[in-house]
Write an enzyme that holds these catalytic residues in place. Structure first.
Site, PDB file in Angstrom:
ATOM      1  N   SER A 186      64.387  22.305 -22.134  1.00  0.00           N
ATOM      2  CA  SER A 186      64.764  21.789 -21.125  1.00  0.00           C
ATOM      3  C   SER A 186      66.149  22.667 -20.861  1.00  0.00           C
ATOM      4  O   SER A 186      65.778  23.138 -20.020  1.00  0.00           O
ATOM      5  CB  SER A 186      65.345  20.366 -22.339  1.00  0.00           C
ATOM      6  OG  SER A 186      65.652  19.287 -21.080  1.00  0.00           O
ATOM      7  N   LEU A 187      67.381  21.882 -20.677  1.00  0.00           N
ATOM      8  CA  LEU A 187      68.073  21.941 -20.201  1.00  0.00           C
ATOM      9  C   LEU A 187      68.579  23.976 -19.919  1.00  0.00           C
ATOM     10  O   LEU A 187      68.801  24.555 -19.717  1.00  0.00           O
ATOM     11  CB  LEU A 187      69.847  21.745 -20.377  1.00  0.00           C
ATOM     12  CG  LEU A 187      71.129  22.297 -20.061  1.00  0.00           C
ATOM     13  CD1 LEU A 187      71.068  22.501 -18.559  1.00  0.00           C
ATOM     14  CD2 LEU A 187      71.958  22.098 -20.780  1.00  0.00           C
ATOM     15  N   ARG A 240      72.125  18.157 -11.593  1.00  0.00           N
ATOM     16  CA  ARG A 240      70.116  18.410 -12.614  1.00  0.00           C
ATOM     17  C   ARG A 240      71.273  16.405 -13.614  1.00  0.00           C
ATOM     18  O   ARG A 240      69.778  16.039 -13.242  1.00  0.00           O
ATOM     19  CB  ARG A 240      69.866  19.472 -13.210  1.00  0.00           C
ATOM     20  CG  ARG A 240      68.317  18.863 -14.012  1.00  0.00           C
ATOM     21  CD  ARG A 240      68.108  20.058 -14.574  1.00  0.00           C
ATOM     22  NE  ARG A 240      67.413  20.152 -15.607  1.00  0.00           N
ATOM     23  CZ  ARG A 240      67.096  19.996 -16.652  1.00  0.00           C
ATOM     24  NH1 ARG A 240      67.988  19.737 -17.315  1.00  0.00           N
ATOM     25  NH2 ARG A 240      66.351  19.545 -17.746  1.00  0.00           N
ATOM     26  N   GLN A 298      70.068  20.178 -24.405  1.00  0.00           N
ATOM     27  CA  GLN A 298      71.438  18.733 -24.460  1.00  0.00           C
ATOM     28  C   GLN A 298      71.185  18.339 -25.732  1.00  0.00           C
ATOM     29  O   GLN A 298      69.757  18.379 -26.857  1.00  0.00           O
ATOM     30  CB  GLN A 298      70.991  17.614 -23.512  1.00  0.00           C
ATOM     31  CG  GLN A 298      71.696  17.905 -21.864  1.00  0.00           C
ATOM     32  CD  GLN A 298      71.278  16.592 -21.394  1.00  0.00           C
ATOM     33  OE1 GLN A 298      71.101  16.987 -20.788  1.00  0.00           O
ATOM     34  NE2 GLN A 298      72.271  15.907 -22.091  1.00  0.00           N
ATOM     35  N   GLN A 300      59.527  20.634 -14.457  1.00  0.00           N
ATOM     36  CA  GLN A 300      60.556  20.455 -15.798  1.00  0.00           C
ATOM     37  C   GLN A 300      61.090  19.150 -16.200  1.00  0.00           C
ATOM     38  O   GLN A 300      61.025  18.275 -17.246  1.00  0.00           O
ATOM     39  CB  GLN A 300      61.162  22.269 -16.155  1.00  0.00           C
ATOM     40  CG  GLN A 300      61.468  21.988 -17.270  1.00  0.00           C
ATOM     41  CD  GLN A 300      62.902  21.423 -18.116  1.00  0.00           C
ATOM     42  OE1 GLN A 300      64.045  21.618 -16.935  1.00  0.00           O
ATOM     43  NE2 GLN A 300      63.755  23.267 -18.920  1.00  0.00           N
ATOM     44  N   HIS A 344      62.119  14.013 -19.226  1.00  0.00           N
ATOM     45  CA  HIS A 344      61.264  14.336 -19.104  1.00  0.00           C
ATOM     46  C   HIS A 344      60.177  13.389 -19.102  1.00  0.00           C
ATOM     47  O   HIS A 344      58.471  13.246 -19.769  1.00  0.00           O
ATOM     48  CB  HIS A 344      60.658  15.727 -20.563  1.00  0.00           C
ATOM     49  CG  HIS A 344      62.252  16.826 -20.030  1.00  0.00           C
ATOM     50  ND1 HIS A 344      61.954  17.525 -19.371  1.00  0.00           N
ATOM     51  CD2 HIS A 344      62.986  16.818 -21.848  1.00  0.00           C
ATOM     52  CE1 HIS A 344      62.754  18.319 -19.976  1.00  0.00           C
ATOM     53  NE2 HIS A 344      63.762  17.876 -20.507  1.00  0.00           N
TER      54      HIS A 344
END
Length: 324
Positions: A101-102, A126, A20, A259, A210
């Site tokens: 991440s994503l 998500r 993102q 994660q 996170h």
């Protein structure tokens, strides 16, 4: 699609997928003008999402695509449109993939672990679950520039005061993102500045990603992930949580849930790629965020961008040259 198991990978080459922050209105417009596969990939995502995803990223407003529930599937789709185009145009197969991440979900699709349509559905959920976990305004994130990791971790520990704040993205040396409860992040910013940080920049995000505050999102997503068919990776995937690879589908599912509330060890991921002999990489998505991070982490790895026709063609040419 290309049969991943039949292709011979280029041993010094990796594909990286952004997270993102890389989304923008008009992304991939020029690539799509030359290559119908880009819009075809968005059309497939639209069938899952129930809205015209290509029209949204081309003609919508930035604030619309910045909504986490939309950002995540749109960015995954953009990244995988480039990945599919790379394969269609005869680009070499990487020996490893990683995503920030994503972007780790994009990496899993590229590695053959999860189908594209399933991944679109998961990351939509998500995003929605991550946004629900902490009401807008109650969480915050900030980038800390020019301060050692251990000093940032200590500043966060001092700033907690029964609230949550932690270092969550280890993006590059001297570039760490902190996140948590809004008040605790403010205290941690002040502590980091006092400890010698060059800059502390609040980030325009809608949730403290996170952190432990995201555990409810992981719990909410667990059933959908468990129901989704995962396969063993056909390309090595370096995971955010531990900067290591994993071949067992059940373990990968658990890592992808962890994660959500564990820090992104991006420095470790890039170092793990370098240790595997990676010297060439492409950033498979819009923008150049990861390319910049890689340059700061390990200059032995050259990372090329691919989101414009010229940069895509140049990366394709250069990798084809090194393959021959």
């Amino acid at each position: 699609m290309t049969d991943l198991s039949a292709a011979q990978p280029l041993t010094n080459f990796a594909a990286l997928f952004p997270g993102q922050g890389s989304q923008k209105i008009g992304m991939l417009a020029q690539l799509a003008a030359d290559h119908p596969l880009v819009e075809q990939t968005f059309a497939q995502a639209s069938d899952v999402l129930g809205y015209d995803s290509w029209a949204l990223v081309q003609n919508g407003e930035q604030q619309q695509i910045n909504l986490t529930e939309r950002t995540q599937p749109l960015l995954l789709t953009a990244s995988l449109a480039i990945w599919r185009l790379w394969l269609q145009r005869g680009g070499p197969m990487p020996t490893a993939v990683a995503g920030h991440s994503l972007g780790e979900w994009s990496a899993l699709v590229a590695a053959g672990v999860v189908d594209f349509a399933d991944a679109v559905n998961i990351v939509r959920q998500r995003g929605a679950s991550m946004q629900r976990a902490v009401p807008v305004g109650e969480g915050a994130m900030a980038a800390i520039i020019g301060l050692e990791d251990d000093k940032i971790i200590a500043a966060c520990a001092d700033a907690q005061q029964s609230e949550v704040v932690a270092a969550v993205n280890f993006n590059a040396p001297g570039q760490v993102v902190i996140a948590g409860s809004a008040a605790a992040v403010e205290r941690a910013i002040a502590a980091c500045k006092e400890a010698g940080a060059k800059r502390a920049l609040p980030l325009p995000v809608s949730a403290p990603f996170h952190t432990a505050l995201m555990r409810p999102a992981a719990q909410e997503l667990a059933e959908l992930v468990e129901q989704t068919h995962f396969k063993a990776p056909k390309i090595t995937v370096i995971h955010n949580v531990n900067a290591d690879s994993q071949s067992d589908p059940a373990t990968i599912k658990q890592l992808m849930l962890e994660q959500i509330y564990q820090p992104v060890q991006w420095v470790g991921c890039v170092q793990a790629l370098a240790a595997r002999g990676i010297t060439e990489a492409i950033e498979c998505g819009p923008g150049a965020v990861l390319s910049g991070m890689v340059k700061r982490i390990d200059r032995t790895i050259h990372c090329a961008t691919t989101d414009q026709p010229e940069s895509f063609a140049e990366a394709l040419h250069n990798l084809a040259q090194s393959e021959s």
